[in-house]
Each structure stands twice: as C-alpha cells, then as structure tokens.
Design a protein around this motif. Structure first.
Motif, PDB file in Angstrom:
ATOM      1  N   UNK A   1       0.861  -1.173   0.000  1.00 65.57           N
ATOM      2  CA  UNK A   1       0.000   0.000   0.000  1.00 65.57           C
ATOM      3  C   UNK A   1       0.904   1.231   0.000  1.00 65.57           C
ATOM      4  N   UNK A   2       0.803   2.010  -1.103  1.00 68.16           N
ATOM      5  CA  UNK A   2       1.727   3.131  -1.279  1.00 68.16           C
ATOM      6  C   UNK A   2       1.008   4.466  -1.156  1.00 68.16           C
ATOM      7  N   UNK A   3       1.635   5.407  -0.430  1.00 73.60           N
ATOM      8  CA  UNK A   3       1.093   6.765  -0.333  1.00 73.60           C
ATOM      9  C   UNK A   3       1.643   7.618  -1.462  1.00 73.60           C
ATOM     10  N   UNK A   4       1.948   8.877  -1.190  1.00 73.45           N
ATOM     11  CA  UNK A   4       2.275   9.807  -2.263  1.00 73.45           C
ATOM     12  C   UNK A   4       3.689   9.749  -2.801  1.00 73.45           C
ATOM     13  N   UNK A   5       4.571   8.955  -2.191  1.00 70.19           N
ATOM     14  CA  UNK A   5       5.988   9.034  -2.568  1.00 70.19           C
ATOM     15  C   UNK A   5       6.498   7.756  -3.225  1.00 70.19           C
ATOM     16  N   UNK A   6       7.379   7.941  -4.227  1.00 70.84           N
ATOM     17  CA  UNK A   6       8.089   6.824  -4.851  1.00 70.84           C
ATOM     18  C   UNK A   6       9.562   7.199  -4.802  1.00 70.84           C
ATOM     19  N   UNK A   7      10.376   6.390  -4.121  1.00 65.25           N
ATOM     20  CA  UNK A   7      11.786   6.755  -4.044  1.00 65.25           C
ATOM     21  C   UNK A   7      12.644   5.686  -4.691  1.00 65.25           C
ATOM     22  N   UNK A   8      13.826   6.110  -5.122  1.00 66.07           N
ATOM     23  CA  UNK A   8      14.623   5.228  -5.978  1.00 66.07           C
ATOM     24  C   UNK A   8      16.081   5.674  -5.999  1.00 66.07           C
ATOM     25  N   UNK A   9      16.908   4.784  -6.541  1.00 69.33           N
ATOM     26  CA  UNK A   9      18.294   5.142  -6.864  1.00 69.33           C
ATOM     27  C   UNK A   9      18.465   4.978  -8.365  1.00 69.33           C
ATOM     28  N   UNK A  10      19.377   5.747  -8.940  1.00 65.39           N
ATOM     29  CA  UNK A  10      19.699   5.622 -10.369  1.00 65.39           C
ATOM     30  C   UNK A  10      21.149   5.145 -10.462  1.00 65.39           C
ATOM     31  N   UNK A  11      21.303   3.887 -10.875  1.00 66.61           N
ATOM     32  CA  UNK A  11      22.634   3.257 -10.902  1.00 66.61           C
ATOM     33  C   UNK A  11      23.363   3.614  -9.606  1.00 66.61           C
ATOM     34  N   UNK A  12      24.651   3.988  -9.728  1.00 67.85           N
ATOM     35  CA  UNK A  12      25.312   4.435  -8.497  1.00 67.85           C
ATOM     36  C   UNK A  12      25.602   5.931  -8.555  1.00 67.85           C
ATOM     37  N   UNK A  13      24.740   6.634  -9.271  1.00 67.04           N
ATOM     38  CA  UNK A  13      24.886   8.098  -9.363  1.00 67.04           C
ATOM     39  C   UNK A  13      24.364   8.710  -8.063  1.00 67.04           C
ATOM     40  N   UNK A  14      25.119   9.650  -7.524  1.00 68.67           N
ATOM     41  CA  UNK A  14      24.683  10.226  -6.245  1.00 68.67           C
ATOM     42  C   UNK A  14      23.319  10.918  -6.429  1.00 68.67           C
ATOM     43  N   UNK A  15      22.372  10.671  -5.520  1.00 69.72           N
ATOM     44  CA  UNK A  15      21.039  11.272  -5.662  1.00 69.72           C
ATOM     45  C   UNK A  15      21.057  12.797  -5.808  1.00 69.72           C
ATOM     46  N   UNK A  16      22.031  13.467  -5.199  1.00 75.68           N
ATOM     47  CA  UNK A  16      22.093  14.928  -5.375  1.00 75.68           C
ATOM     48  C   UNK A  16      22.379  15.284  -6.836  1.00 75.68           C
ATOM     49  N   UNK A  17      23.284  14.515  -7.474  1.00 75.35           N
ATOM     50  CA  UNK A  17      23.580  14.767  -8.893  1.00 75.35           C
ATOM     51  C   UNK A  17      22.339  14.512  -9.744  1.00 75.35           C
ATOM     52  N   UNK A  18      21.622  13.434  -9.412  1.00 71.52           N
ATOM     53  CA  UNK A  18      20.410  13.094 -10.182  1.00 71.52           C
ATOM     54  C   UNK A  18      19.412  14.242 -10.076  1.00 71.52           C
ATOM     55  N   UNK A  19      19.153  14.707  -8.853  1.00 71.09           N
ATOM     56  CA  UNK A  19      18.137  15.758  -8.662  1.00 71.09           C
ATOM     57  C   UNK A  19      18.549  17.037  -9.383  1.00 71.09           C
ATOM     58  N   UNK A  20      19.848  17.361  -9.348  1.00 70.94           N
ATOM     59  CA  UNK A  20      20.294  18.592 -10.013  1.00 70.94           C
ATOM     60  C   UNK A  20      20.168  18.480 -11.522  1.00 70.94           C
ATOM     61  N   UNK A  21      20.458  17.290 -12.041  1.00 70.47           N
ATOM     62  CA  UNK A  21      20.375  17.143 -13.502  1.00 70.47           C
ATOM     63  C   UNK A  21      18.925  17.094 -13.980  1.00 70.47           C
ATOM     64  N   UNK A  22      18.039  16.416 -13.248  1.00 66.92           N
ATOM     65  CA  UNK A  22      16.640  16.401 -13.709  1.00 66.92           C
ATOM     66  C   UNK A  22      16.015  17.790 -13.551  1.00 66.92           C
ATOM     67  N   UNK A  23      16.516  18.560 -12.611  1.00 66.34           N
ATOM     68  CA  UNK A  23      16.032  19.936 -12.442  1.00 66.34           C
ATOM     69  C   UNK A  23      16.290  20.751 -13.721  1.00 66.34           C
ATOM     70  N   UNK A  24      17.373  20.426 -14.408  1.00 69.03           N
ATOM     71  CA  UNK A  24      17.665  21.165 -15.648  1.00 69.03           C
ATOM     72  C   UNK A  24      16.639  20.867 -16.731  1.00 69.03           C
ATOM     73  N   UNK A  25      15.886  19.777 -16.559  1.00 69.58           N
ATOM     74  CA  UNK A  25      14.775  19.499 -17.483  1.00 69.58           C
ATOM     75  C   UNK A  25      13.462  20.018 -16.901  1.00 69.58           C
ATOM     76  N   UNK A  26      13.538  20.802 -15.845  1.00 74.75           N
ATOM     77  CA  UNK A  26      12.328  21.386 -15.264  1.00 74.75           C
ATOM     78  C   UNK A  26      11.550  20.413 -14.386  1.00 74.75           C
ATOM     79  N   UNK A  27      12.235  19.390 -13.869  1.00 76.86           N
ATOM     80  CA  UNK A  27      11.549  18.397 -13.026  1.00 76.86           C
ATOM     81  C   UNK A  27      12.083  18.524 -11.597  1.00 76.86           C
ATOM     82  N   UNK A  28      11.177  18.819 -10.651  1.00 80.13           N
ATOM     83  CA  UNK A  28      11.579  19.038  -9.263  1.00 80.13           C
ATOM     84  C   UNK A  28      11.331  17.780  -8.444  1.00 80.13           C
ATOM     85  N   UNK A  29      12.419  17.120  -8.018  1.00 79.16           N
ATOM     86  CA  UNK A  29      12.294  15.977  -7.104  1.00 79.16           C
ATOM     87  C   UNK A  29      13.194  16.251  -5.900  1.00 79.16           C
TER      88      UNK A  29
END
Ligand code: C6P
Length: 422
Positions: A345-373
């Motif tokens: 039973x899942x609420x509003x959040x889905x969390x994940x890792x992308x390969x072994x890329x640091x999550x801060x790098x992932x969030x900063x790069x997706x932000x450049x596509x206008x996606x806020x996570x």
C-alpha cells in the motif's frame, strides 16, 4: 464499482482533463522552469502547492482584518478571532474529532511532537520506560522522543522493516514489553511511500494499555483520516503539506489526556491568573497556545481545508494512488532505476536510486529538465542506515500532477544516465 485491492474506488480518481482544470487553481503550476517548460513539481511530500483561494485568504486577512485574536474588544479583533476559531472547528470536522478543544494549533507536525514529548512524555516517563518508534521515522518523530527519554532515563526501541519497506510486526510480542509507554509512528512514510497499518498497530498498543502517537504529516494531505475510527491518542499534521501555508499545524488528542498534561510553553493567552509567585492555566485548548499565534496561517488553512473537502478526500486519495502506482511501475521498469521499497500500500511518494549516481547529482540534472524531485536522506538517517545508502531520490505526488510529468522525469533520468556514461 471499480474498487482496487486497497478498497479505493478508482473510478473516483480525477481524470487527466479534470486535473488540467484543477491545475488552473494553482498559479505556480504554470511557472516556466529553466528549460522553458512548466515545472513538473514532484516534491509534494516536502510541501504542497497552494491554490489561489489560500493565497487570497492570506491576502484578505492582512489587507482587511489584521488584528490579534482573543484579546481585542473591537470589530477587527472579533472578526479575526471568529475566522481563526472557525479553522479549529473545520479541523475537528475534517478529522472527525468530537470536541473542538481537542485540536491545538502548533507550528507544524514537528511542533506537535515536541509539545507531547516535552509535556506528556517528560511528566509521565520513568527510568526504564520504553518508547517504541519505527526504523522509517522522520527525524521529527525521533529526536524529540530521544530528548525526553534522556531526561527521564527512558529508552528508545524501533520496529524493524521488511525487505519490501513495510513494518515487520511479526516480532510485536518482543517489541511491546511491560515497560513500553508509547508507540509513535508515521501513518505514511515520507521516504518509502509505505502506508502503515495504523489501525492494526494502534490496536496492538491499546490492548496492552500503551499510548499511541500517529505522525500524520504525510497522511493528512491525501488520506481521509477519521481519528475516532483510528483510535490513536495523539495525531499531528502540517498545514503546508495540505495546500495550506507554512508555519502552522495541529495536534489532536483526547480532552482528558490534554487536561492532565502540564503546559509546554508559558506566555500570554495560556494563563487564567498570574501572580508573581505562581500562575494558573487557561482552559483547553488555550493552555497549549502561548503567545500570538499564526493567525493568518490558521485562517488560510481553513481555506485549504475547504478546497480539499470540496474536491473530496476520497477522490484525492484515489488520484494520488493512481499517479504513484503508475510512477512506481514505470520507474521499476526503467533501466538503471532501483526502487527503495515495494510496499503493498503506497502513499504519495516513490523513491529510488539511479545506478550508483549520487542522488544529489540526479536531482540537479533532472532539475535542468524542469523536473523538481527531492534528494538526500529526507530527514530519515536511521532509515538510510537500514537501506545501506546515505541518500535517495524521491518523486512525490499530489492530485494535480499528471502522468506526463512522470514521463518527463523518466526522460530526464535517461539524459542523466547518458551524461554519466551508462
Ligand atoms: N517531511 C519531507 O520532504 P514539518 O516540517 O513539521 O511540517 O513536518 C515534519 C515531518 C514529520 N513527519 C513526516 C513523516 C514528514 O514527512 C515531515 C516533513 C518533509 O519529507 C520535510 S523533511
């Protein structure tokens, strides 16, 4: 009726066309991000966006009503007090609470937990007593109890998690001891998205005479919460996650428990009589509301509650469920993505890792596509230790999100993988 395994009537979820209409209520959702397209706001577990009615309520209060509450004998003060107290009544009816004075305004969920930890816990706990938490708790539902436990000589224990990211209640008989005085746990995990079996856990505690604290920061925004049905002793929530303003929240508790608790903070408004030697306390709820409160925040929260109620909490819950199930399935199928949890039973959040890329790098790069996570330990360091990672990425949804925003997230994750040479 189209009910899913969770008993939700999925036919009630807002269609994409309805959500496109609903988005017009939120001025910020048309804001263009740095790549020139509207921001895909997938950080709703951190704070929800505010509809125009909430912004107008804030503006109207400061423009036309601004006065202190409970003190003045003039028209403006009476109007401010009436509107402020109306939100308390609205909260009581929103959460099915019998008495309005059971609802205390706090600075947020964190404020509510600190209130109970400083008042109830410090005046009740004895050396050797135990507080039971869970491994998935937010720091707000850990640190205040640690401070109180340290002061009283009590200890903290925690319910472990299964590999799916759910509470492992199989060891309940060992975890609940005769020294357990309180079970404090989150209704919905901000990090894993897990919706915990609140009624079951509250029942396990109650049959052993143990007090219960339910952290509702992530449930109040999109789960219909009936506190009479749930039966917890304490419930806390934050307005800003419910489309209301920041800096205000609530604690709900039974009258007899609140009556027996000593005040937490002293000051104006919370007293009956003051002499230089001693003071006596105001009736509930004011005994716990020292000083000038967040009046504008309370009034605008009232507007947010009306907005959510008019949309319908069941429809909101079904919509968030639809969006997160879709996101979890698509992220799970995406090369390089590993979901942190697979709760039934899942609420509003889905969390994940992308390969072994640091999550801060992932969030900063997706932000450049206008996606806020969100990226980081999301205020859950004990959970990160359990997961064996210092940080996660988290996409979190509200009823105004669109499936195409998840598509944009997936595209941005692919771009990120390319940049990192995967
Ligand atoms: N979680 C998140 O991004 P306040 O800050 O008092 O409104 O809420 C604290 C809090 C307590 N419990 C849970 C389960 C929460 O999720 C939060 C806030 C935000 O996940 C900010 S860290």
């Amino acid at each position: 009726m189209d009910r899913n395994s969770r008993g939700l009537n999925m036919a009630t979820a807002f269609s994409e066309e309805e959500r496109i209409q609903i988005r017009k209520d939120f001025p910020i959702l048309s804001r263009v991000g740095m790549n020139g397209s509207p921001i895909a706001y997938l950080d709703n577990a951190a704070t929800a966006q505010k509809p125009l009615v909430v912004l107008e309520a804030l503006d109207r209060y400061y423009r036309m009503t601004n006065a202190n509450v409970h003190r003045g004998m003039h028209e403006l003060a009476e109007e401010a007090t009436g509107q402020y107290e109306q939100t308390r009544r609205d909260l009581a009816s929103f959460f099915h609470v019998p008495e309005t004075h059971q609802v205390l305004f706090t600075q947020g969920t964190t404020g509510a937990i600190n209130l109970v930890a400083n008042s109830w816990a410090r005046s009740t706990l004895k050396e050797g007593d135990e507080i039971l938490l869970t491994v998935m708790e937010h720091h707000s539902n850990i640190v205040p109890w640690q401070l109180a436990a340290e002061a009283c000589g009590a200890t903290i224990r925690a319910i472990p998690l299964t590999s799916a990211g759910e509470l492992d209640l199989s060891t309940a008989d060992e975890l609940f001891t005769e020294r357990t005085r309180l079970v404090a746990f989150t209704h919905v995990s901000n990090a894993l998205g897990t919706v915990n079996p609140a009624r079951e856990l509250i029942h396990l505690a109650k049959e052993r005479g143990i007090m219960t604290f339910l952290d509702g920061a992530q449930s109040a925004p999109h789960v219909p919460v009936d506190l009479q049905d749930l039966g917890c002793d304490f419930y806390a929530c934050s307005a800003h996650k419910m489309c209301g303003p920041t800096g205000i929240g609530a604690l709900v508790a039974p009258s007899d428990v609140l009556e027996a608790m000593p005040p937490y903070q002293g000051g104006g408004e919370m007293i009956d009589q003051v002499s230089l030697e001693r003071s006596t306390w105001a009736d509930l709820p004011y005994k716990f509301e020292a000083g000038t409160p967040n009046i504008a925040g309370a009034i605008a929260w009232g507007a947010a509650l009306k907005y959510l109620s008019d949309l319908g909490l069941e429809r909101i819950e079904a919509t968030v469920h639809l969006l997160t199930e879709d996101a979890a399935a698509r992220l799970d199928a995406e090369p390089g993505v590993t979901l942190t949890a697979h709760p039934a039973v899942r609420g509003g959040a889905v969390s994940f890792w992308l390969d072994d890329i640091h999550p801060h790098d992932v969030a900063q790069l997706v932000d450049q596509s206008g996606v806020a996570i969100r990226a980081g330990h999301v205020c859950c360091q004990p959970l990160m230790k359990h997961l064996g990672h210092p940080a996660i990425n988290r996409a979190s949804y509200h009823f105004y999100n669109l499936e195409q925003e998840t598509t944009r997230l997936l595209e941005a994750l692919r771009t990120t993988r390319n940049i990192f040479g995967y």
